[in-house]
Design a protein around this motif. Structure first.
Motif, PDB file in Angstrom:
ATOM      1  N   SER A 272      64.583  72.123  31.867  1.00 27.26           N
ATOM      2  CA  SER A 272      63.475  72.762  32.563  1.00 27.26           C
ATOM      3  C   SER A 272      62.135  72.845  31.622  1.00 27.26           C
ATOM      4  O   SER A 272      61.314  73.445  32.330  1.00 27.26           O
ATOM      5  CB  SER A 272      63.943  74.097  32.867  1.00 27.26           C
ATOM      6  OG  SER A 272      65.274  74.054  33.523  1.00 27.26           O
ATOM      7  N   ILE A 273      61.792  71.989  30.606  1.00 25.06           N
ATOM      8  CA  ILE A 273      60.673  72.008  29.949  1.00 25.06           C
ATOM      9  C   ILE A 273      59.847  70.791  30.145  1.00 25.06           C
ATOM     10  O   ILE A 273      60.686  69.678  30.055  1.00 25.06           O
ATOM     11  CB  ILE A 273      60.979  72.491  28.269  1.00 25.06           C
ATOM     12  CG1 ILE A 273      61.884  73.720  28.076  1.00 25.06           C
ATOM     13  CG2 ILE A 273      59.856  72.255  27.639  1.00 25.06           C
ATOM     14  CD1 ILE A 273      62.295  73.816  26.915  1.00 25.06           C
ATOM     15  N   LEU A 274      58.670  70.749  30.486  1.00 23.19           N
ATOM     16  CA  LEU A 274      57.885  69.471  30.259  1.00 23.19           C
ATOM     17  C   LEU A 274      57.812  68.956  29.141  1.00 23.19           C
ATOM     18  O   LEU A 274      57.170  69.833  28.151  1.00 23.19           O
ATOM     19  CB  LEU A 274      56.503  69.736  31.159  1.00 23.19           C
ATOM     20  CG  LEU A 274      55.618  68.649  31.328  1.00 23.19           C
ATOM     21  CD1 LEU A 274      56.209  67.530  32.203  1.00 23.19           C
ATOM     22  CD2 LEU A 274      54.442  68.907  31.734  1.00 23.19           C
ATOM     23  N   VAL A 275      58.414  68.007  28.491  1.00 19.76           N
ATOM     24  CA  VAL A 275      58.229  67.233  27.480  1.00 19.76           C
ATOM     25  C   VAL A 275      57.313  65.922  27.573  1.00 19.76           C
ATOM     26  O   VAL A 275      57.369  65.343  26.291  1.00 19.76           O
ATOM     27  CB  VAL A 275      59.523  66.828  27.168  1.00 19.76           C
ATOM     28  CG1 VAL A 275      60.530  68.348  26.757  1.00 19.76           C
ATOM     29  CG2 VAL A 275      60.690  66.139  27.875  1.00 19.76           C
ATOM     30  N   PHE A 276      57.182  65.261  28.735  1.00 23.25           N
ATOM     31  CA  PHE A 276      56.099  64.134  28.767  1.00 23.25           C
ATOM     32  C   PHE A 276      55.278  64.307  30.188  1.00 23.25           C
ATOM     33  O   PHE A 276      55.914  64.382  31.084  1.00 23.25           O
ATOM     34  CB  PHE A 276      57.099  62.968  28.608  1.00 23.25           C
ATOM     35  CG  PHE A 276      56.290  61.539  28.730  1.00 23.25           C
ATOM     36  CD1 PHE A 276      55.920  61.144  27.767  1.00 23.25           C
ATOM     37  CD2 PHE A 276      56.406  61.050  30.020  1.00 23.25           C
ATOM     38  CE1 PHE A 276      55.128  59.898  27.695  1.00 23.25           C
ATOM     39  CE2 PHE A 276      55.496  59.600  30.015  1.00 23.25           C
ATOM     40  CZ  PHE A 276      54.977  59.354  29.049  1.00 23.25           C
ATOM     41  N   SER A 277      54.185  63.764  29.950  1.00 24.49           N
ATOM     42  CA  SER A 277      53.283  63.401  31.294  1.00 24.49           C
ATOM     43  C   SER A 277      52.377  62.677  30.874  1.00 24.49           C
ATOM     44  O   SER A 277      51.613  62.656  29.816  1.00 24.49           O
ATOM     45  CB  SER A 277      52.686  64.875  31.596  1.00 24.49           C
ATOM     46  OG  SER A 277      51.891  64.708  32.537  1.00 24.49           O
ATOM     47  N   GLN A 278      52.198  61.527  31.655  1.00 30.76           N
ATOM     48  CA  GLN A 278      51.549  60.282  31.350  1.00 30.76           C
ATOM     49  C   GLN A 278      51.067  59.814  32.715  1.00 30.76           C
ATOM     50  O   GLN A 278      51.758  59.233  33.573  1.00 30.76           O
ATOM     51  CB  GLN A 278      51.716  59.407  30.269  1.00 30.76           C
ATOM     52  CG  GLN A 278      50.694  58.067  29.858  1.00 30.76           C
ATOM     53  CD  GLN A 278      51.557  57.352  29.221  1.00 30.76           C
ATOM     54  OE1 GLN A 278      52.053  57.771  27.904  1.00 30.76           O
ATOM     55  NE2 GLN A 278      51.450  56.022  29.431  1.00 30.76           N
ATOM     56  N   PRO A 279      49.666  59.589  32.757  1.00 31.87           N
ATOM     57  CA  PRO A 279      49.049  59.070  33.949  1.00 31.87           C
ATOM     58  C   PRO A 279      49.341  57.361  33.822  1.00 31.87           C
ATOM     59  O   PRO A 279      49.449  56.828  32.573  1.00 31.87           O
ATOM     60  CB  PRO A 279      47.868  59.286  34.477  1.00 31.87           C
ATOM     61  CG  PRO A 279      47.176  59.888  33.112  1.00 31.87           C
ATOM     62  CD  PRO A 279      48.443  60.088  32.348  1.00 31.87           C
ATOM     63  N   GLY A 280      49.569  56.407  34.880  1.00 35.79           N
ATOM     64  CA  GLY A 280      49.444  55.093  34.809  1.00 35.79           C
ATOM     65  C   GLY A 280      50.893  54.599  34.848  1.00 35.79           C
ATOM     66  O   GLY A 280      51.889  55.020  34.595  1.00 35.79           O
ATOM     67  N   ALA A 281      50.877  53.325  35.387  1.00 36.27           N
ATOM     68  CA  ALA A 281      52.197  52.468  35.355  1.00 36.27           C
ATOM     69  C   ALA A 281      52.838  51.891  34.117  1.00 36.27           C
ATOM     70  O   ALA A 281      51.992  51.471  33.478  1.00 36.27           O
ATOM     71  CB  ALA A 281      52.094  51.375  36.507  1.00 36.27           C
ATOM     72  N   LEU A 282      53.849  52.171  33.883  1.00 43.84           N
ATOM     73  CA  LEU A 282      54.428  51.629  32.616  1.00 43.84           C
ATOM     74  C   LEU A 282      55.308  50.615  32.879  1.00 43.84           C
ATOM     75  O   LEU A 282      55.877  50.140  33.879  1.00 43.84           O
ATOM     76  CB  LEU A 282      55.391  52.683  32.095  1.00 43.84           C
ATOM     77  CG  LEU A 282      54.837  54.018  31.547  1.00 43.84           C
ATOM     78  CD1 LEU A 282      55.992  55.334  31.425  1.00 43.84           C
ATOM     79  CD2 LEU A 282      53.786  53.754  30.524  1.00 43.84           C
ATOM     80  N   PRO A 283      55.359  49.546  31.888  1.00 46.68           N
ATOM     81  CA  PRO A 283      56.298  48.566  32.067  1.00 46.68           C
ATOM     82  C   PRO A 283      57.723  48.939  31.563  1.00 46.68           C
ATOM     83  O   PRO A 283      57.885  49.923  31.116  1.00 46.68           O
ATOM     84  CB  PRO A 283      55.823  47.443  30.951  1.00 46.68           C
ATOM     85  CG  PRO A 283      54.897  48.372  29.947  1.00 46.68           C
ATOM     86  CD  PRO A 283      54.480  49.482  30.723  1.00 46.68           C
ATOM     87  N   GLY A 284      58.523  48.158  31.994  1.00 49.67           N
ATOM     88  CA  GLY A 284      59.942  48.680  31.760  1.00 49.67           C
ATOM     89  C   GLY A 284      60.562  48.885  30.406  1.00 49.67           C
ATOM     90  O   GLY A 284      61.083  49.895  30.102  1.00 49.67           O
ATOM     91  N   PRO A 285      59.833  48.041  29.255  1.00 48.10           N
ATOM     92  CA  PRO A 285      60.336  48.591  27.985  1.00 48.10           C
ATOM     93  C   PRO A 285      59.646  49.781  27.574  1.00 48.10           C
ATOM     94  O   PRO A 285      60.375  50.638  26.847  1.00 48.10           O
ATOM     95  CB  PRO A 285      59.898  47.506  27.195  1.00 48.10           C
ATOM     96  CG  PRO A 285      59.885  45.982  28.142  1.00 48.10           C
ATOM     97  CD  PRO A 285      59.469  46.613  29.622  1.00 48.10           C
ATOM     98  N   ALA A 286      58.484  49.958  28.102  1.00 46.49           N
ATOM     99  CA  ALA A 286      57.897  51.272  27.589  1.00 46.49           C
ATOM    100  C   ALA A 286      58.754  52.489  28.407  1.00 46.49           C
ATOM    101  O   ALA A 286      58.731  53.525  27.346  1.00 46.49           O
ATOM    102  CB  ALA A 286      56.457  51.409  28.210  1.00 46.49           C
ATOM    103  N   LEU A 287      59.140  52.393  29.515  1.00 50.18           N
ATOM    104  CA  LEU A 287      59.646  53.447  30.298  1.00 50.18           C
ATOM    105  C   LEU A 287      61.222  53.661  29.262  1.00 50.18           C
ATOM    106  O   LEU A 287      61.355  54.782  29.363  1.00 50.18           O
ATOM    107  CB  LEU A 287      60.133  53.090  31.718  1.00 50.18           C
ATOM    108  CG  LEU A 287      60.712  53.999  32.510  1.00 50.18           C
ATOM    109  CD1 LEU A 287      60.058  55.423  32.413  1.00 50.18           C
ATOM    110  CD2 LEU A 287      60.939  53.577  34.039  1.00 50.18           C
ATOM    111  N   GLU A 288      61.799  52.583  29.337  1.00 52.32           N
ATOM    112  CA  GLU A 288      62.943  52.717  28.395  1.00 52.32           C
ATOM    113  C   GLU A 288      63.024  53.323  27.072  1.00 52.32           C
ATOM    114  O   GLU A 288      63.693  54.271  27.008  1.00 52.32           O
ATOM    115  CB  GLU A 288      63.667  51.278  28.210  1.00 52.32           C
ATOM    116  CG  GLU A 288      64.335  50.919  29.661  1.00 52.32           C
ATOM    117  CD  GLU A 288      65.303  51.424  30.175  1.00 52.32           C
ATOM    118  OE1 GLU A 288      66.164  51.981  29.695  1.00 52.32           O
ATOM    119  OE2 GLU A 288      65.258  51.562  31.530  1.00 52.32           O
ATOM    120  N   GLY A 289      62.025  53.211  26.498  1.00 52.15           N
ATOM    121  CA  GLY A 289      61.670  53.824  25.108  1.00 52.15           C
ATOM    122  C   GLY A 289      61.233  55.328  25.541  1.00 52.15           C
ATOM    123  O   GLY A 289      61.908  56.065  24.558  1.00 52.15           O
TER     124      GLY A 289
END
Length: 124
Positions: A81-98
């Motif tokens: 329930s805690i916001l731990v990440f927030s970022q605008p922009g489309a991410l490539p697959g490897p970045a999302l997995e990381g």
């Protein structure tokens, strides 16, 4: 697991009743959103322990405003329930997995302690 659509009515319950929730704020007219959608969907199949949710910023304008969305797509991640990440922009697959692996590896006792410490700080 496939992605789920969130609304103002389902957002809080989804975030508070699941360990990890990734939320993609998007709109139908947004080119980068459309390019990110298959990356997000593919990742959802690899992580059945994570809820992958989408919020249409056109249909849920108040929810997008409450989340202070100023650019789309924006990816937000909640753990316990805690916001731990927030970022605008489309991410490539490897970045999302990381990012997902980093979120899974968080020491949530440490995160909660930092949140409590920040909350205790007087406003400047």
């Amino acid at each position: 697991m496939s992605t789920v659509e969130l609304t103002a009515e389902t957002f809080e319950k989804t975030v508070t009743s699941n360990d990890i929730v990734l939320v993609d704020f998007w709109a139908e007219w947004c080119g980068p959103c459309k390019r990110f959608a298959p990356v997000f969907e593919e990742s959802s199949k690899k992580h059945p322990d994570v809820v992958f949710a989408k919020i249409d910023t056109e249909a849920e304008q108040q929810l997008a405003a409450a989340a202070q969305i100023t650019s789309i797509p924006t990816l937000m991640a909640f753990r316990d329930s805690i916001l731990v990440f927030s970022q605008p922009g489309a991410l490539p697959g490897p970045a999302l997995e990381g990012i997902i692996e980093q979120i899974k590896g968080l020491d949530m006792d440490d995160v909660r302690a930092k949140v409590a410490s920040q909350a205790a700080q007087p406003e400047a």
